[in-house]
Design a protein around this motif. Sequence first.
Motif, PDB file in Angstrom:
ATOM      1  N   VAL A   1      26.896-104.398 -25.515  1.00 28.21           N
ATOM      2  CA  VAL A   1      26.134-103.480 -26.363  1.00 28.21           C
ATOM      3  C   VAL A   1      26.426-102.062 -25.869  1.00 28.21           C
ATOM      4  O   VAL A   1      26.035-101.696 -24.763  1.00 28.21           O
ATOM      5  N   PRO A   2      27.131-101.262 -26.648  1.00 32.06           N
ATOM      6  CA  PRO A   2      27.508 -99.924 -26.184  1.00 32.06           C
ATOM      7  C   PRO A   2      26.300 -99.012 -26.019  1.00 32.06           C
ATOM      8  O   PRO A   2      25.400 -98.982 -26.860  1.00 32.06           O
ATOM      9  N   LYS A   3      26.289 -98.273 -24.922  1.00 36.58           N
ATOM     10  CA  LYS A   3      25.235 -97.288 -24.684  1.00 36.58           C
ATOM     11  C   LYS A   3      25.706 -95.869 -24.978  1.00 36.58           C
ATOM     12  O   LYS A   3      24.888 -94.962 -25.129  1.00 36.58           O
TER      13      LYS A   3
ATOM     14  N   ARG B   1      29.320 -88.242 -27.395  1.00 39.10           N
ATOM     15  CA  ARG B   1      29.843 -86.925 -27.030  1.00 39.10           C
ATOM     16  C   ARG B   1      31.272 -86.805 -27.561  1.00 39.10           C
ATOM     17  O   ARG B   1      32.022 -87.773 -27.591  1.00 39.10           O
ATOM     18  N   PHE B   2      31.602 -85.601 -28.005  1.00 42.15           N
ATOM     19  CA  PHE B   2      32.984 -85.317 -28.394  1.00 42.15           C
ATOM     20  C   PHE B   2      33.749 -84.901 -27.149  1.00 42.15           C
ATOM     21  O   PHE B   2      33.321 -84.004 -26.418  1.00 42.15           O
ATOM     22  N   VAL B   3      34.851 -85.559 -26.891  1.00 42.59           N
ATOM     23  CA  VAL B   3      35.681 -85.242 -25.726  1.00 42.59           C
ATOM     24  C   VAL B   3      37.069 -84.876 -26.224  1.00 42.59           C
ATOM     25  O   VAL B   3      37.731 -85.666 -26.896  1.00 42.59           O
ATOM     26  N   THR B   4      37.502 -83.686 -25.895  1.00 44.46           N
ATOM     27  CA  THR B   4      38.748 -83.201 -26.473  1.00 44.46           C
ATOM     28  C   THR B   4      39.648 -82.554 -25.439  1.00 44.46           C
ATOM     29  O   THR B   4      39.178 -81.886 -24.515  1.00 44.46           O
ATOM     30  N   ASN B   5      40.941 -82.740 -25.614  1.00 43.80           N
ATOM     31  CA  ASN B   5      41.939 -82.070 -24.799  1.00 43.80           C
ATOM     32  C   ASN B   5      42.340 -80.725 -25.391  1.00 43.80           C
ATOM     33  O   ASN B   5      43.269 -80.080 -24.900  1.00 43.80           O
ATOM     34  N   SER B   6      41.664 -80.294 -26.424  1.00 41.02           N
ATOM     35  CA  SER B   6      41.989 -79.025 -27.068  1.00 41.02           C
ATOM     36  C   SER B   6      42.000 -77.889 -26.051  1.00 41.02           C
ATOM     37  O   SER B   6      41.048 -77.696 -25.307  1.00 41.02           O
ATOM     38  N   SER B   7      43.099 -77.141 -26.016  1.00 40.37           N
ATOM     39  CA  SER B   7      43.209 -76.060 -25.036  1.00 40.37           C
ATOM     40  C   SER B   7      43.746 -74.774 -25.649  1.00 40.37           C
ATOM     41  O   SER B   7      44.066 -73.826 -24.947  1.00 40.37           O
ATOM     42  N   LYS B   8      43.825 -74.730 -26.967  1.00 43.64           N
ATOM     43  CA  LYS B   8      44.402 -73.573 -27.653  1.00 43.64           C
ATOM     44  C   LYS B   8      43.354 -72.530 -28.006  1.00 43.64           C
ATOM     45  O   LYS B   8      43.679 -71.371 -28.257  1.00 43.64           O
ATOM     46  N   GLU B   9      42.080 -72.941 -28.042  1.00 42.83           N
ATOM     47  CA  GLU B   9      41.012 -72.013 -28.404  1.00 42.83           C
ATOM     48  C   GLU B   9      39.791 -72.257 -27.530  1.00 42.83           C
ATOM     49  O   GLU B   9      39.626 -73.326 -26.954  1.00 42.83           O
TER      50      GLU B   9
ATOM     51  N   ALA C   1      28.388 -87.963 -17.365  1.00 34.72           N
ATOM     52  CA  ALA C   1      27.591 -87.816 -16.145  1.00 34.72           C
ATOM     53  C   ALA C   1      26.122 -87.526 -16.408  1.00 34.72           C
ATOM     54  O   ALA C   1      25.248 -87.941 -15.624  1.00 34.72           O
ATOM     55  N   ASP C   2      25.807 -86.838 -17.497  1.00 35.53           N
ATOM     56  CA  ASP C   2      24.404 -86.497 -17.740  1.00 35.53           C
ATOM     57  C   ASP C   2      23.699 -87.446 -18.710  1.00 35.53           C
ATOM     58  O   ASP C   2      22.606 -87.167 -19.180  1.00 35.53           O
ATOM     59  N   PHE C   3      24.323 -88.590 -18.998  1.00 33.18           N
ATOM     60  CA  PHE C   3      23.644 -89.652 -19.740  1.00 33.18           C
ATOM     61  C   PHE C   3      23.039 -90.621 -18.725  1.00 33.18           C
ATOM     62  O   PHE C   3      23.761 -91.395 -18.090  1.00 33.18           O
TER      63      PHE C   3
ATOM     64  N   VAL D   1      30.700 -96.346 -16.956  1.00 32.46           N
ATOM     65  CA  VAL D   1      31.879 -96.408 -17.827  1.00 32.46           C
ATOM     66  C   VAL D   1      31.966 -97.724 -18.601  1.00 32.46           C
ATOM     67  O   VAL D   1      32.428 -97.749 -19.746  1.00 32.46           O
ATOM     68  N   GLU D   2      31.514 -98.794 -18.005  1.00 28.62           N
ATOM     69  CA  GLU D   2      31.586-100.104 -18.681  1.00 28.62           C
ATOM     70  C   GLU D   2      30.679-100.180 -19.903  1.00 28.62           C
ATOM     71  O   GLU D   2      30.811-101.105 -20.710  1.00 28.62           O
ATOM     72  N   ASP D   3      29.774 -99.218 -20.052  1.00 24.92           N
ATOM     73  CA  ASP D   3      28.870 -99.188 -21.209  1.00 24.92           C
ATOM     74  C   ASP D   3      29.450 -98.412 -22.385  1.00 24.92           C
ATOM     75  O   ASP D   3      28.795 -98.300 -23.429  1.00 24.92           O
ATOM     76  N   CYS D   4      30.647 -97.863 -22.230  1.00 23.25           N
ATOM     77  CA  CYS D   4      31.147 -96.859 -23.172  1.00 23.25           C
ATOM     78  C   CYS D   4      32.314 -97.349 -24.019  1.00 23.25           C
ATOM     79  O   CYS D   4      33.101 -98.184 -23.592  1.00 23.25           O
ATOM     80  N   ILE D   5      32.405 -96.750 -25.204  1.00 20.16           N
ATOM     81  CA  ILE D   5      33.552 -96.932 -26.086  1.00 20.16           C
ATOM     82  C   ILE D   5      34.160 -95.559 -26.352  1.00 20.16           C
ATOM     83  O   ILE D   5      33.450 -94.604 -26.655  1.00 20.16           O
ATOM     84  N   MET D   6      35.478 -95.478 -26.233  1.00 23.46           N
ATOM     85  CA  MET D   6      36.221 -94.266 -26.557  1.00 23.46           C
ATOM     86  C   MET D   6      36.943 -94.476 -27.873  1.00 23.46           C
ATOM     87  O   MET D   6      37.627 -95.487 -28.065  1.00 23.46           O
ATOM     88  N   ILE D   7      36.809 -93.508 -28.787  1.00 28.75           N
ATOM     89  CA  ILE D   7      37.465 -93.583 -30.095  1.00 28.75           C
ATOM     90  C   ILE D   7      38.442 -92.418 -30.216  1.00 28.75           C
ATOM     91  O   ILE D   7      38.059 -91.256 -30.047  1.00 28.75           O
TER      92      ILE D   7
END
Length: 266
Positions: free
Chosen positions: A5-7, A42-50, A191-193, A198-204
């Motif tokens: 069950v994803p947290k 949470r949105f996690v992005t490698n965006s580094s242009k702006e 970290a602030d959840f 990590v085992e509770d998470c899904i990355m899309i």
Amino acid sequence: MGRFVPKCVLIDLSGTVHIENSIVAGAARAIDRIRKSGISFRFVTNSSKESVASLFTRLVGLGVNLSPGDLFTSLTATKQYVLRRKCRPMLFLEENAQQDFKDVSVVDPNSVVIGLAPSMFNYEKLTEAFNCLKNAENAELIAINKSRYLQRQHGLVLGGGAFVAALEYSTGLTATVVGKPSRKFFEQSIADFEGVVVEDCIMIGDDVQDDVAGAQAIGMKGILVQTGKYRPGDETKINPAPYLTLPSLVDAIDHVIELHSNGCET
């Protein structure tokens, strides 16, 4: 078998939620759904242009419902790294992105921070960065990410990783990669959840290497979406394979909400 069950859900931005100034079909509605579900995300992005502020404004303008705390970017993580290490970086970044480093000393640089900076990817600027790294004592090459390529509206374009590799080759240094797929980046993003591991998470995301393989390497589940930079067969390029490969963020969020509501045999 246990029930997963994803947290917490981590969602990539470029190629998954938007492509430049266009929203991916259904993405805004999918984000509204995950917000209403009560699942942490949470949105996690490698965006580094702006800068983070510029990215936030752009996403809101595209109709994405978010608050500043919903974003964790590789720029933010890099600034934290630079301050922690007491680096004085040469900023190999677009002017917009440099706004996030206003309070970082860049006098007498002893390191280079490099992101996606098309206006600086030329012989003269790369040589300047090369000389900074060769001349500074204990110099450090800090890559905001090492992206191979990314999707623009007209097609694929080179990522910053090619230019990081050029500096690595010429200086003999190995870059410290701060953003995805760094373990530290993923760990910082949750970290602030409270009570979430990590085992509770899904990355899309649409990047099979940086999003999916990176997340799965530390114990998360990875969903590869067939938008953005995805190309047929990407799901076969990593081992273990993605937990799931789905058409879009809409389908991925539907699956996550179903898991959260009913649980799923793993």
